[in-house]
Design an enzyme around this catalytic site. Structure first.
Site, PDB file in Angstrom:
ATOM      1  N   GLY A   1     -50.399   4.568   4.806  1.00 32.97           N
ATOM      2  CA  GLY A   1     -50.074   5.365   4.635  1.00 32.97           C
ATOM      3  C   GLY A   1     -49.582   6.251   3.598  1.00 32.97           C
ATOM      4  O   GLY A   1     -48.466   5.413   2.777  1.00 32.97           O
ATOM      5  N   TYR A   2     -49.918   7.066   2.686  1.00 36.35           N
ATOM      6  CA  TYR A   2     -49.226   7.856   1.333  1.00 36.35           C
ATOM      7  C   TYR A   2     -48.606   9.009   2.249  1.00 36.35           C
ATOM      8  O   TYR A   2     -49.774  10.145   2.259  1.00 36.35           O
ATOM      9  CB  TYR A   2     -50.152   7.897   0.387  1.00 36.35           C
ATOM     10  CG  TYR A   2     -50.804   6.064  -0.056  1.00 36.35           C
ATOM     11  CD1 TYR A   2     -49.828   5.581  -0.720  1.00 36.35           C
ATOM     12  CD2 TYR A   2     -51.541   6.141   0.825  1.00 36.35           C
ATOM     13  CE1 TYR A   2     -50.088   4.428  -0.829  1.00 36.35           C
ATOM     14  CE2 TYR A   2     -52.008   4.476   0.381  1.00 36.35           C
ATOM     15  CZ  TYR A   2     -50.963   4.099  -0.429  1.00 36.35           C
ATOM     16  OH  TYR A   2     -51.256   2.106  -0.358  1.00 36.35           O
ATOM     17  N   LEU A   3     -47.549   9.107   1.882  1.00 35.02           N
ATOM     18  CA  LEU A   3     -46.767  10.430   2.207  1.00 35.02           C
ATOM     19  C   LEU A   3     -46.207  11.135   0.904  1.00 35.02           C
ATOM     20  O   LEU A   3     -46.154  12.668   1.661  1.00 35.02           O
ATOM     21  CB  LEU A   3     -44.847   9.618   3.339  1.00 35.02           C
ATOM     22  CG  LEU A   3     -44.890   9.014   4.105  1.00 35.02           C
ATOM     23  CD1 LEU A   3     -43.737   8.587   4.637  1.00 35.02           C
ATOM     24  CD2 LEU A   3     -46.369   9.344   5.633  1.00 35.02           C
TER      25      LEU A   3
END
Length: 153
Positions: free
Chosen positions: A28-30
């Protein structure tokens, strides 16, 4: 500074994966403000990765192993810029290792091979199972796929 030099190809024949064991991944991308910050759970390991803007085939990359529980918490609670799930297979070819990602869920049907190179000029072997090169097509970046959740046409 750590530099990633990578070429990316669509996979035209997944028979090359027969008999191989893959690693299930969720990432996932923060954040994405000029540097992409990604969290990944790969099997029973966790990673935090920071990637700079791509210039040609190269970009700055910093990757750190983190406790699995921390990676899972980041993925569950903070990956607000999207996520992807896939199974990764590693295929050694000469002095290179092709990482073949078989995407799942909304991206099911997309299969992409990535190979990291020591230099941008390093030759990539012509392999029957590789399809079109998509290295310079931003639609095939995992960070873009995580947002769009659709296979590029």
């Amino acid at each position: 500074m750590a530099t990633e030099i990578e070429r990316k190809f669509l996979v035209r024949d997944t028979a090359v994966l027969a008999g191989l064991t893959g690693t299930k991944m969720a990432q996932g991308y923060l954040a994405d403000n000029g540097m992409v910050v990604r969290v990944r759970v790969a099997g029973d390991r966790g990673f935090l990765t920071l990637k700079g803007k791509t210039k040609g085939l190269s970009r700055a990359e910093f990757e750190y192993e983190v406790p699995l529980e921390d990676a899972q918490a980041l993925l569950a609670g903070f990956a607000t810029l999207g996520r992807v799930e896939k199974i990764r297979y590693c295929i050694p070819v000469g002095d290179l290792i092709f990482e073949v990602d078989v995407f799942e869920k909304e991206l099911s049907g997309l299969v992409v091979a990535e190979v990291e190179l020591p230099t941008e000029e390093h030759p990539v072997p012509q392999l029957d199972w590789l399809g079109d090169e998509v290295s310079l097509d931003p639609r095939y970046r995992n960070s873009e796929l995580a947002v769009s959740r659709t296979i590029p046409a």
